[in-house]
Design an enzyme around this catalytic site. Structure first.
Site, PDB file in Angstrom:
ATOM      1  N   TYR A 140      -2.299   4.821   0.307  1.00 53.17           N
ATOM      2  CA  TYR A 140      -3.306   5.076   1.342  1.00 53.17           C
ATOM      3  C   TYR A 140      -4.376   6.055   0.859  1.00 53.17           C
ATOM      4  CZ  TYR A 140      -1.349   2.882   5.567  1.00 53.17           C
ATOM      5  OH  TYR A 140      -0.934   2.006   6.529  1.00 53.17           O
ATOM      6  N   LYS A 190      10.907   0.651  -4.035  1.00 48.12           N
ATOM      7  CA  LYS A 190      10.849  -0.564  -4.854  1.00 48.12           C
ATOM      8  C   LYS A 190      11.042  -0.113  -6.299  1.00 48.12           C
ATOM      9  CE  LYS A 190      10.160  -5.031  -5.336  1.00 48.12           C
ATOM     10  NZ  LYS A 190      11.101  -6.053  -4.805  1.00 48.12           N
ATOM     11  N   ASP A 222      12.254  -4.903   0.088  1.00 51.59           N
ATOM     12  CA  ASP A 222      12.386  -6.297   0.529  1.00 51.59           C
ATOM     13  C   ASP A 222      13.733  -6.498   1.237  1.00 51.59           C
ATOM     14  OD1 ASP A 222      13.584  -5.814  -1.947  1.00 51.59           O
ATOM     15  OD2 ASP A 222      13.065  -7.764  -2.806  1.00 51.59           O
ATOM     16  N   ASP A 246       4.633   2.073   7.132  1.00 48.78           N
ATOM     17  CA  ASP A 246       3.707   1.417   8.056  1.00 48.78           C
ATOM     18  C   ASP A 246       4.263   0.047   8.426  1.00 48.78           C
ATOM     19  OD1 ASP A 246       1.271   0.957   9.504  1.00 48.78           O
ATOM     20  OD2 ASP A 246       0.587  -0.281   7.819  1.00 48.78           O
ATOM     21  N   ASP A 250       6.483  -1.194  12.125  1.00 46.56           N
ATOM     22  CA  ASP A 250       6.060  -2.301  12.995  1.00 46.56           C
ATOM     23  C   ASP A 250       7.206  -3.290  13.161  1.00 46.56           C
ATOM     24  OD1 ASP A 250       3.416  -1.327  13.235  1.00 46.56           O
ATOM     25  OD2 ASP A 250       2.593  -3.363  13.118  1.00 46.56           O
TER      26      ASP A 250
END
Ligand code: IPM
Ligand code: MN
Length: 360
Positions: A140, A190, A222, A246, A250
């Site tokens: 970001y 990851k 994942d 983020d 959601d």
């Protein structure tokens, strides 16, 4: 006197913050707490007036406040703007400017809303997750970034970057939060592909040594996205970076039935900003359709984390439960064919429940 900066923002922002401020004012009255709400502009609302999504006076207002309440930013009106002139930049600069590195996003099931979840009730019944998302670093904010032309081709790039201090402090926030819960941290990365997150895993493991009473597990992002759907009740605290957080928050919101129910607290160095995790929902803006409960529950988090009023934080949550018990629903959480109420009525119902002392 507690100074609260309020940034309604864009889209449904003004409606949901109005409802939540009504709740906050009611609590202040009942608790004999003196508060001073001061409104400021951020996002598209600020762009329209000042040509800047975070004018200096807004940042100063936030810096001088005991807590910040924010609605939502963004909308199609500003979608064509260059990156620095987008509403979202106002929010990101506010987070960065206040150094709010720890974003707490609880995903709790309200039993009254089990039917609203797209997953089977038996899968979500016991879900109680806290996503601890790093909020001021990662891809970001990393540089270099941009879009340029190289060899006649347009090429876009961003930089995923974390230093060990940034990882260490968010890891500590997660382990500390876990101590007040089931003492389990799942750190999501990851590390099989990205060096940045290999360092993340290393540092989180080191910090875990300071918290021998908390269990640590690592999970690739994942797999975490899959496990959140396959067996969400396995999680307690999910610790992750800005970008993965983020996305996963959601996803986690859907377990609870609606993103309209999820509050958040962004904390750092004694400061706090409180906002729903959802966006500005321009499609339903100004129509008294939005669910204000995520923002109301954000006020509860504010009472707990910034206003030293944990008892009242619980009472706001109880008032929300009472309202849901009574069958009151905004459109996003109403079962098909069942009547729903508007943003304002929902806010007023929570206020009424507080006034009637409807807490356990
Ligand atoms: C959120 C939002 C923001 C983010 C946007 C509006 C910049 O999606 O708070 O989750 O990406 O952090
Ligand atoms: Mn988001």
């Amino acid at each position: 006197m507690k100074k609260i900066a309020v940034f309604p923002g864009d889209g449904i922002g003004p409606e949901i913050t109005a409802a939540a401020c009504g709740v906050l004012e009611t609590v202040a009255e009942l608790a004999g707490m003196e508060i001073d709400l001061q409104q400021g502009l951020v996002g598209g609302a600020a762009l329209d007036v000042h040509g800047d999504p975070l004018p200096d006076e807004s940042l100063q207002l936030a810096l001088g406040a005991d807590a910040v309440l924010l609605g939502a930013v963004g909308g199609p009106k500003w979608d064509g703007h260059p990156p620095r002139q987008r509403p979202e930049q106002g929010l990101l600069r506010l987070r960065k400017g206040l150094d709010l590195y720890a974003n707490l996003r609880p995903a709790q099931i309200f039993p009254q809303l089990l039917d609203a979840s797209p997953l089977r009730p038996e899968l979500v019944r016991d879900v109680d997750i806290l996503v601890v998302r790093e909020l001021t670093g990662d891809i970001y904010f990393g540089t270099p970034r941009g879009v340029e032309i190289q060899n006649g081709l347009r090429r876009g790039y961003n930089t995923m970057v974390y230093d060990e201090n940034e990882i260490g402090r968010i890891a500590r926030a997660a382990f500390e939060a876990a101590r007040g819960r089931k003492r389990k941290v799942c750190s999501v990365d990851k590390a099989n592909v990205l060096e940045t997150t290999r360092l993340w895993r290393e540092v989180v493991t080191e910090v875990a040594g300071e918290f021998p009473d908390v269990a640590l597990e690592h999970m690739y992002v994942d797999n975490a996205a899959m496990q959140l759907i396959r067996c969400p009740a396995q999680f307690d605290v999910i610790l992750t970076g800005n970008m993965f957080g983020d996305i996963l928050s959601d996803e986690a919101s859907q377990l609870t039935g609606s993103i309209g129910m999820l509050p958040s607290a962004s904390l750092g160095n004694g400061r706090g900003m409180y906002e729903p995790i959802h966006g500005s929902a321009p499609d339903i803006a100004g129509r008294d359709l939005a669910n204000p409960l995520a923002t109301v529950l954000s006020v509860s988090m504010m009472l707990r984390h910034s206003l030293a009023a944990a008892v009242w934080a619980d009472r706001v949550e109880d008032a929300v439960r009472a309202v849901l018990d009574r069958g009151l629903r905004t459109a996003d959480i109403a079962s098909p064919g069942v009547a729903s109420i508007g943003t304002r009525a929902m806010g007023e119902s929570v206020v009424a429940a507080l006034q009637q002392g409807e807490w356990a």
